[in-house]
Design a protein around this motif. Structure first.
Motif, PDB file in Angstrom:
ATOM      1  N   THR A 109     -12.209  -6.363  -5.711  1.00 49.54           N
ATOM      2  CA  THR A 109     -11.295  -5.302  -6.125  1.00 49.54           C
ATOM      3  C   THR A 109     -10.705  -4.629  -4.893  1.00 49.54           C
ATOM      4  OG1 THR A 109     -12.955  -3.538  -6.123  1.00 49.54           O
ATOM      5  CG2 THR A 109     -12.762  -4.894  -8.142  1.00 49.54           C
ATOM      6  N   ILE A 110      -9.672  -3.845  -5.107  1.00 50.42           N
ATOM      7  CA  ILE A 110      -9.068  -3.118  -3.989  1.00 50.42           C
ATOM      8  C   ILE A 110     -10.054  -2.105  -3.410  1.00 50.42           C
ATOM      9  CG2 ILE A 110      -8.008  -1.301  -5.386  1.00 50.42           C
ATOM     10  CD1 ILE A 110      -6.399  -3.106  -2.367  1.00 50.42           C
TER      11      ILE A 110
ATOM     12  N   TYR B   7     -11.305  -2.013   0.440  1.00 49.71           N
ATOM     13  CA  TYR B   7     -11.241  -0.785   1.243  1.00 49.71           C
ATOM     14  C   TYR B   7     -12.592  -0.491   1.895  1.00 49.71           C
ATOM     15  CZ  TYR B   7     -11.519   4.252   2.091  1.00 49.71           C
ATOM     16  OH  TYR B   7     -11.762   5.495   2.651  1.00 49.71           O
TER      17      TYR B   7
ATOM     18  N   PRO C 151      -8.689   5.105  -1.822  1.00 49.71           N
ATOM     19  CA  PRO C 151      -7.745   4.165  -2.438  1.00 49.71           C
ATOM     20  C   PRO C 151      -7.643   4.433  -3.930  1.00 49.71           C
ATOM     21  CG  PRO C 151      -9.863   3.116  -2.190  1.00 49.71           C
ATOM     22  CD  PRO C 151     -10.000   4.489  -1.571  1.00 49.71           C
TER      23      PRO C 151
ATOM     24  N   GLU D  61      -6.113   2.328  -7.852  1.00 49.57           N
ATOM     25  CA  GLU D  61      -5.718   1.041  -8.417  1.00 49.57           C
ATOM     26  C   GLU D  61      -4.388   0.589  -7.841  1.00 49.57           C
ATOM     27  OE1 GLU D  61      -7.306  -0.968 -10.208  1.00 49.57           O
ATOM     28  OE2 GLU D  61      -8.975   0.181 -11.070  1.00 49.57           O
TER      29      GLU D  61
ATOM     30  N   GLY E 238      -3.528   0.772  -4.764  1.00 47.59           N
ATOM     31  CA  GLY E 238      -3.656   0.224  -3.430  1.00 47.59           C
ATOM     32  C   GLY E 238      -4.324   1.164  -2.446  1.00 47.59           C
TER      33      GLY E 238
ATOM     34  N   THR F 233       1.371  -5.603   0.363  1.00 48.80           N
ATOM     35  CA  THR F 233       0.493  -5.812  -0.796  1.00 48.80           C
ATOM     36  C   THR F 233      -0.800  -5.006  -0.654  1.00 48.80           C
ATOM     37  OG1 THR F 233      -0.309  -7.844   0.272  1.00 48.80           O
ATOM     38  CG2 THR F 233       1.399  -8.074  -1.422  1.00 48.80           C
ATOM     39  N   LEU F 234      -1.120  -4.574   0.563  1.00 50.60           N
ATOM     40  CA  LEU F 234      -2.270  -3.680   0.749  1.00 50.60           C
ATOM     41  C   LEU F 234      -2.016  -2.321   0.114  1.00 50.60           C
ATOM     42  CD1 LEU F 234      -3.712  -3.936   4.384  1.00 50.60           C
ATOM     43  CD2 LEU F 234      -4.997  -4.076   2.256  1.00 50.60           C
TER      44      LEU F 234
ATOM     45  N   GLY G 147      -1.710  -2.712  -3.803  1.00 52.48           N
ATOM     46  CA  GLY G 147      -2.930  -3.163  -4.460  1.00 52.48           C
ATOM     47  C   GLY G 147      -2.953  -4.609  -4.905  1.00 52.48           C
ATOM     48  N   THR G 148      -1.832  -5.332  -4.760  1.00 49.18           N
ATOM     49  CA  THR G 148      -1.785  -6.695  -5.286  1.00 49.18           C
ATOM     50  C   THR G 148      -2.402  -7.727  -4.345  1.00 49.18           C
ATOM     51  OG1 THR G 148       0.459  -7.009  -4.403  1.00 49.18           O
ATOM     52  CG2 THR G 148       0.262  -6.203  -6.677  1.00 49.18           C
TER      53      THR G 148
ATOM     54  N   VAL H 130      -5.381  -8.309  -3.546  1.00 49.37           N
ATOM     55  CA  VAL H 130      -6.628  -8.915  -4.033  1.00 49.37           C
ATOM     56  C   VAL H 130      -6.359 -10.060  -5.006  1.00 49.37           C
ATOM     57  CG1 VAL H 130      -7.991  -6.832  -3.645  1.00 49.37           C
ATOM     58  CG2 VAL H 130      -6.827  -7.155  -5.840  1.00 49.37           C
TER      59      VAL H 130
END
Length: 248
Positions: A2-3, A7, A88, A90, A92, A205-206, A209-210, A212
């Motif tokens: 997961t993000i 993290y 963080p 959801e 990102g 994407t960091l 959140g995408t 991952v």
């Protein structure tokens, strides 16, 4: 992964890095641009929207800067320790946290913290990515995650066989240089992971959140841009480096 797990792993690696402990209580000032990136740089040289608007967030630590790009620009003043503790979500990892890490990593000489500021320097960076990918992977089964007008035009001009996926509804299903952008939803994402030899992914994407969705899939990945500079260095993610003096 997961993000949130990503993290946690990032912060552990960062705080264990030589030299970071002595910086944690140093003040860091983080400022956010009020205009999105396309308004600041003629990256959008084509007659349509180049990308989802992103804002530059800049952290300054001990006279050294670090940048990250985000759709939700916010400022901050505090210590480096407090900056990396910005939680963080959801959506990102907070761009302020990433900018602070990039500033510290830049200060320690471990990676660049700032992206080139001129169009020509940015063009050279993209040209270098193109050369690296085509020399290593050939001319087919290339996937771009995150629409980049210059890179798309470069690939089209070379007659490469590639997909481009994006989150921006203004780009999805649109014809860009006779190349149709597809949405990055689950169906297309799974198809591209099966089809692609190399997945080229924007470091932003960091912050959305995408990221991952592409990790631990057994595929060759290549991240690019400054947002992911410090994180890629710390986590061992494949990243096309931004050079301190962009001679490329």
């Amino acid at each position: 992964m997961t993000i949130f797990e990503l993290y946690d792993k990032l912060i552990i690696r960062f705080t264990e890095t030589d030299g970071v402990t002595g910086l944690l209580d140093q003040p860091v000032v983080i400022t956010a641009d009020t205009e999105p990136e396309p308004a600041l740089m003629p990256w959008n040289y084509v007659p349509f929207k180049d990308r989802r608007p992103e804002y530059r967030v800049t952290a300054e630590l001990c006279g050294t800067k670090g940048e990250a790009y985000t759709e939700t620009p916010l400022s901050f003043e505090g210590t480096l320790r407090e900056a990396i503790e910005i939680p963080p979500s959801e959506a990102g990892i907070d761009a302020r946290c990433l900018a602070a890490i990039n500033a510290a990593m830049n200060h320690l000489g471990l990676c660049a913290g700032e992206f080139p500021t001129t169009f020509d320097e940015r063009r050279l960076y993209t040209d270098a990515i193109f050369s690296h990918v085509t020399e290593k992977y050939g001319r087919s089964n290339i996937v771009l995650v995150g629409y980049d007008g210059y890179l798309v035009k470069k690939f089209i001009g070379a007659d490469l066989d590639f997909w481009t996926m994006d989150r921006d509804p203004d780009n999805i299903s649109q014809d860009r240089f006779k190349h149709v952008i597809v949405n990055s939803g689950r169906y297309n994402r799974e198809a591209c992971l099966e089809w692609g030899k190399i997945i080229i992914i924007t470091g932003s994407t960091l912050t959305n959140g995408t990221i991952v969705q592409y990790l631990d899939k057994g595929k060759d990945l290549l991240f690019y841009g400054i947002t992911i500079a410090g994180a890629a260095t710390l986590l061992g993610l494949p990243w096309f480096p931004v050079k301190r003096k962009p001679d490329f």
